[in-house]
Motif scaffolding. Structure first.
Motif, PDB file in Angstrom:
ATOM      1  N   MET A 299      44.254  12.654 -43.231  1.00  0.00           N
ATOM      2  CA  MET A 299      45.710  12.601 -43.299  1.00  0.00           C
ATOM      3  C   MET A 299      46.219  11.448 -42.441  1.00  0.00           C
ATOM      4  O   MET A 299      45.635  10.389 -42.413  1.00  0.00           O
ATOM      5  CB  MET A 299      46.313  13.927 -42.836  1.00  0.00           C
ATOM      6  CG  MET A 299      46.244  15.066 -43.847  1.00  0.00           C
ATOM      7  SD  MET A 299      47.109  14.860 -45.429  1.00  0.00           S
ATOM      8  CE  MET A 299      48.751  14.462 -45.014  1.00  0.00           C
ATOM      9  N   THR A 300      47.281  11.705 -41.694  1.00  0.00           N
ATOM     10  CA  THR A 300      47.962  10.658 -40.946  1.00  0.00           C
ATOM     11  C   THR A 300      47.714  10.808 -39.449  1.00  0.00           C
ATOM     12  O   THR A 300      47.768  11.909 -38.929  1.00  0.00           O
ATOM     13  CB  THR A 300      49.474  10.736 -41.209  1.00  0.00           C
ATOM     14  OG1 THR A 300      49.696  10.580 -42.610  1.00  0.00           O
ATOM     15  CG2 THR A 300      50.222   9.667 -40.467  1.00  0.00           C
ATOM     16  N   THR A 301      47.458   9.709 -38.798  1.00  0.00           N
ATOM     17  CA  THR A 301      47.381   9.674 -37.335  1.00  0.00           C
ATOM     18  C   THR A 301      48.368   8.638 -36.851  1.00  0.00           C
ATOM     19  O   THR A 301      48.365   7.497 -37.325  1.00  0.00           O
ATOM     20  CB  THR A 301      45.954   9.301 -36.867  1.00  0.00           C
ATOM     21  OG1 THR A 301      45.047  10.284 -37.355  1.00  0.00           O
ATOM     22  CG2 THR A 301      45.877   9.245 -35.357  1.00  0.00           C
ATOM     23  N   ARG A 302      49.204   9.029 -35.929  1.00  0.00           N
ATOM     24  CA  ARG A 302      50.164   8.107 -35.307  1.00  0.00           C
ATOM     25  C   ARG A 302      49.806   7.979 -33.836  1.00  0.00           C
ATOM     26  O   ARG A 302      49.278   8.912 -33.231  1.00  0.00           O
ATOM     27  CB  ARG A 302      51.595   8.637 -35.440  1.00  0.00           C
ATOM     28  CG  ARG A 302      52.034   8.824 -36.870  1.00  0.00           C
ATOM     29  CD  ARG A 302      52.245   7.494 -37.546  1.00  0.00           C
ATOM     30  NE  ARG A 302      52.721   7.692 -38.898  1.00  0.00           N
ATOM     31  CZ  ARG A 302      52.394   6.908 -39.900  1.00  0.00           C
ATOM     32  NH1 ARG A 302      51.590   5.891 -39.706  1.00  0.00           N
ATOM     33  NH2 ARG A 302      52.868   7.141 -41.100  1.00  0.00           N
TER      34      ARG A 302
ATOM     35  N   SER B   4      54.887   2.364 -34.246  1.00  0.00           N
ATOM     36  CA  SER B   4      55.871   1.788 -35.164  1.00  0.00           C
ATOM     37  C   SER B   4      56.660   0.639 -34.550  1.00  0.00           C
ATOM     38  O   SER B   4      57.258  -0.151 -35.264  1.00  0.00           O
ATOM     39  CB  SER B   4      56.854   2.867 -35.618  1.00  0.00           C
ATOM     40  OG  SER B   4      57.678   3.258 -34.522  1.00  0.00           O
ATOM     41  N   GLY B   5      56.692   0.591 -33.213  1.00  0.00           N
ATOM     42  CA  GLY B   5      57.477  -0.432 -32.535  1.00  0.00           C
ATOM     43  C   GLY B   5      58.874   0.028 -32.185  1.00  0.00           C
ATOM     44  O   GLY B   5      59.595  -0.677 -31.483  1.00  0.00           O
ATOM     45  N   VAL B   6      59.292   1.203 -32.662  1.00  0.00           N
ATOM     46  CA  VAL B   6      60.637   1.678 -32.350  1.00  0.00           C
ATOM     47  C   VAL B   6      60.781   1.946 -30.849  1.00  0.00           C
ATOM     48  O   VAL B   6      61.849   1.784 -30.290  1.00  0.00           O
ATOM     49  CB  VAL B   6      61.023   2.903 -33.212  1.00  0.00           C
ATOM     50  CG1 VAL B   6      60.268   4.153 -32.794  1.00  0.00           C
ATOM     51  CG2 VAL B   6      62.527   3.126 -33.205  1.00  0.00           C
TER      52      VAL B   6
END
Length: 141
Positions: free
Chosen positions: A1-4, A25-27
């Motif tokens: 799946m997804t890893t952040r 994400s850089g946010v």
């Protein structure tokens, strides 16, 4: 799946130290955090604020998808989250996340909305992650 991913750096120790958070994400890019952003009014962020943002956004997205899955085509959802940090022995613990939802979903019956919202609260990944009392109050316009 997804890893952040995200990272945190803390220069100095205790109350006199200062930290910075950066997210994949850089946010968040070297966003300041520390004692005074957590327990005072200094500009920056803190873990509880980030958890509140994560919980509000996760729940709202889960509810949006659940409503779409139930056949609703339009609506507006606005969720606030208040995360409480309490003293726990010699340390601290997040004890509560209070979700407050204002929603407008044309043609939905209040009982159906309440059921779908309760399921979204229970099943959003951040709700599942938190070891805290999670409440939901809502207004359906």
């Amino acid at each position: 799946m997804t890893t952040r991913t995200a990272s945190a750096r803390y220069d100095g120790l205790g109350q006199s130290g200062a930290g910075h958070i950066t997210a994949q994400s850089g946010v968040l890019d070297e966003t300041p955090y520390g004692f005074s952003t957590r327990f005072g009014d200094e500009k920056g962020t803190n873990p509880e604020e980030l958890i509140a943002a994560a919980h509000a956004s996760c729940f709202t997205m889960a509810l949006s998808f659940a409503l779409a899955g139930a056949g609703f085509k339009d609506g507006t959802l606005q969720t606030g989250a208040a995360v409480t940090l309490d003293k726990d022995g010699d340390g601290f613990k997040v004890t509560r996340s209070e979700l407050t939802l204002t929603a407008s979903v044309p043609r939905i019956e209040p009982a159906e909305f309440e059921r779908i919202a309760a399921e979204a609260k229970a099943n959003c990944p951040i709700s599942k992650l938190l070891n805290a009392d999670i409440t939901l109050t809502h207004t359906l316009a």
